[in-house]
Enzyme design. Structure first.
Site, PDB file in Angstrom:
ATOM      1  N   ARG A 178       0.811  -1.204   0.000  1.00 29.55           N
ATOM      2  CA  ARG A 178       0.000   0.000   0.000  1.00 29.55           C
ATOM      3  C   ARG A 178       0.849   1.262   0.000  1.00 29.55           C
ATOM      4  O   ARG A 178       1.970   1.292   0.465  1.00 29.55           O
ATOM      5  CB  ARG A 178      -0.951   0.008   1.200  1.00 29.55           C
ATOM      6  CG  ARG A 178      -0.293  -0.131   2.536  1.00 29.55           C
ATOM      7  CD  ARG A 178      -1.336  -0.553   3.559  1.00 29.55           C
ATOM      8  NE  ARG A 178      -0.745  -0.751   4.867  1.00 29.55           N
ATOM      9  CZ  ARG A 178      -0.729   0.195   5.814  1.00 29.55           C
ATOM     10  NH1 ARG A 178      -1.286   1.344   5.599  1.00 29.55           N
ATOM     11  NH2 ARG A 178      -0.150  -0.049   6.972  1.00 29.55           N
ATOM     12  N   THR A 179       0.259   2.289  -0.596  1.00 30.54           N
ATOM     13  CA  THR A 179       0.918   3.582  -0.659  1.00 30.54           C
ATOM     14  C   THR A 179       0.940   4.178   0.733  1.00 30.54           C
ATOM     15  O   THR A 179      -0.090   4.260   1.400  1.00 30.54           O
ATOM     16  CB  THR A 179       0.123   4.520  -1.581  1.00 30.54           C
ATOM     17  OG1 THR A 179      -0.039   3.889  -2.843  1.00 30.54           O
ATOM     18  CG2 THR A 179       0.834   5.826  -1.747  1.00 30.54           C
ATOM     19  N   LEU A 180       2.125   4.563   1.184  1.00 30.61           N
ATOM     20  CA  LEU A 180       2.223   5.108   2.532  1.00 30.61           C
ATOM     21  C   LEU A 180       2.359   6.613   2.524  1.00 30.61           C
ATOM     22  O   LEU A 180       1.812   7.302   3.370  1.00 30.61           O
ATOM     23  CB  LEU A 180       3.407   4.475   3.259  1.00 30.61           C
ATOM     24  CG  LEU A 180       3.247   2.972   3.487  1.00 30.61           C
ATOM     25  CD1 LEU A 180       4.542   2.374   3.992  1.00 30.61           C
ATOM     26  CD2 LEU A 180       2.128   2.709   4.482  1.00 30.61           C
TER      27      LEU A 180
END
Lengths: 260, 268
Positions: free
Chosen positions: A33-35
């Site tokens: 996931r994009t953090l």
């Protein structure tokens, strides 16, 4: 995770490797996931005026606090009737442009007289953004979608926005990022129905100037775009005149007492 | 029809290049009771002759609303028609969910045709035994399509399907060229007259026909797809009969003969 360490029957694993091993055991890989965003664009401003919609933003993309790219076009035409402006992660904006490209291409290939208007594109983007958020893999953007389309009751102007968590709405004027705090109050006070193009540009430039002074990530190179029933026009970049000759900026250490 | 050695399954071609199973499916459409559809630039009308299995039962439902902007009338195996109506409704809803706007009628007709085509190319399926008249409104105006079991579809100004539909087609052939400028009321009357042709002498009443209309008014507001209620239909039928009994007025009958020279787009 730390509190559970003394709870565990077997010691010796730290939190990071434990989560990796758990995921490996489950058959999956490390979470993708994009953090955080990396290369970001700052505010986009848009408002409805007499002939359609005006949209403007600067042409900068920052890499953290570095003003890394200075000639980035963050407003693009979509189909025949719309403009999209994006702030936030620039690579995600490019991905969204690719999705819209596919969409408008297959719509065009139908060649049946029907075409996707701004409302349809806004709705489509909302679905995409919301779905990605629900997978914990958002497209890290705030998108502004504006356009005009001829309807049964004449030319219908449309302006809306959607952000990375799927929040979406329509309004007469939109701003993203710092624009929410600095530009929206100006727009609320000074926007009116059916402004001329010149009045609309003046209002937009007023907002852009405030953002230039006060938003650290904005640069003095802007693009204005408009969409009318005749189509989309994205004007070449230009700069605004700024004034820094305030008396307080001269001899700034005047009032400061110091030994070194 | 004729039996032959190439008609056992749909995936067998005949030496003449025909798929007999598909043609037999199209025969099933001809067994159903009649349906007609016609359209102007702004409105589309569907009408169906109601047939009841017996005097004790209710009549078969043949006209279905698919979305606010579209509906179908079907002839043939009604069960197949019901399932396809559900599919069409689902397609419209899915499109509206993503795009918040109505699925254009031509694209709806295409999806239906593609679904029908699948059944003409799988050995474990059979073609749908129902023909559908798809009527709807989109940004380019009102449209009428006929989807048949073969997976073909065409756009029409006016069309009729089902048993004794030839009588209705003959009626429509004489008048269709003016339909683009017809008012909704005129369209409804012609639809009823066309259905009347298929009843072959039986009296037309609001209980043996169903009429539905969809369109856009001159001021731009939409009239969603809706079945006209029986009372209103009866009023229209009565007014039509009153007009017939009165001596034929020259304005209503002029130029009807000239339409026959133009190519008829309805021969299939």
């Amino acid at each position: 995770m730390e509190e559970q360490k003394w709870d565990q029957p077997m010691g010796g694993f730290n939190a990071a490797s434990r989560s990796q091993m758990a995921e490996a055991a489950a058959g999956g890989e490390e979470s993708q996931r994009t953090l955080y965003p990396y290369v970001t664009g700052t505010s986009v401003i848009a408002l409805k005026y007499k002939d359609g919609v005006i949209m403007a933003c600067d042409t900068g993309a920052s890499y953290g606090s570095t003003l890394r790219y200075k000639s980035v076009e963050r407003i693009k035409a979509v189909g025949k009737h719309s403009l999209i402006g994006g702030s936030g992660e620039f690579s995600d904006f490019q991905e969204i442009l690719r999705y819209l490209d596919e969409l408008t291409l297959s719509d065009h290939m139908w060649d049946d007289g029907n075409s996707l208007g701004p409302k349809e594109i806004h709705s489509y983007l909302t679905r995409v953004m919301y779905n990605r958020r629900n997978k914990f893999d958002p497209l890290w953007n705030a998108l502004v979608l504006g356009g005009v389309k001829m309807g049964p009751k004449g030319a219908e102007k449309y302006l809306g926005m959607v952000n990375m968590i799927g929040t979406h709405f329509e309004e007469n004027h939109i701003a993203t990022g710092f624009g929410n705090h600095l530009a929206i109050p100006i727009l609320r006070a000074e926007w009116s129905e059916d402004m001329t193009f010149e009045e609309a540009v003046k209002l937009v430039e007023k907002c852009l100037l405030v953002l230039l002074y006060r938003d650290r990530s904005s640069i003095n190179k802007f693009q204005v775009a408009k969409i009318t029933t005749e189509g989309a026009t994205i004007y070449p970049p230009y700069s605004l005149k700024t004034f820094w000759g305030f008396s307080h900026f001269e001899n700034p250490a005047q009032g400061a007492v110091g030994s070194w | 029809m004729f039996r032959n050695q190439y008609d056992t399954d749909v995936t067998t071609w005949s030496p003449q290049g025909r798929l007999f199973q598909v043609e037999y499916a199209m025969e099933a459409v001809k067994q159903g009771s009649a349906c007609v559809g016609l359209r102007s630039r702004t409105h589309a009308v569907l009408a169906a002759a109601n047939k009841a299995a017996s005097e004790l039962s209710s009549h078969q439902r043949k006209v279905f609303r698919v979305a606010e902007h579209a509906g179908v009338a079907l002839a043939g195996l009604t069960a197949d028609g019901r399932v396809l109506s559900r599919f069409l409704r689902s397609e419209c809803i899915n499109h509206s969910f993503v795009y918040e706007s109505p699925l254009p009628v031509s694209r709806l007709a295409l999806r239906l045709a593609d679904k029908a085509q699948v059944c003409t190319q799988r050995s474990w399926k059979r073609p749908y035994g129902v023909g559908l008249l798809v009527a709807g409104l989109d940004e380019t105006g009102a449209h009428l399509y006929y989807n048949c079991p073969s997976g073909n579809y065409f756009e029409y100004q006016a069309f009729a399907i089902g048993s004794r539909s030839q009588a209705a087609k003959t009626f429509l052939e004489r008048r269709f060229e003016k339909y683009n400028d017809y008012t909704p009321e005129q369209l409804v009357k012609d639809a009823l007259s066309a259905i009347k042709e298929t009843l072959q002498g039986e009296k037309l009443t609001s209980s043996n026909c169903t009429v539905a209309i969809v369109g856009r008014k001159d001021d731009g507001t939409m009239e969603p797809f809706e079945t006209i209620d029986a009372k209103r239909i009866q009023e229209i039928i009565d007014s039509m009969e009153a007009a017939e009994e009165a001596p034929a007025e020259p304005s209503a009958m002029q130029q009807e003969e000239e339409g026959t020279d133009a190519a008829a787009p309805m021969d299939i």
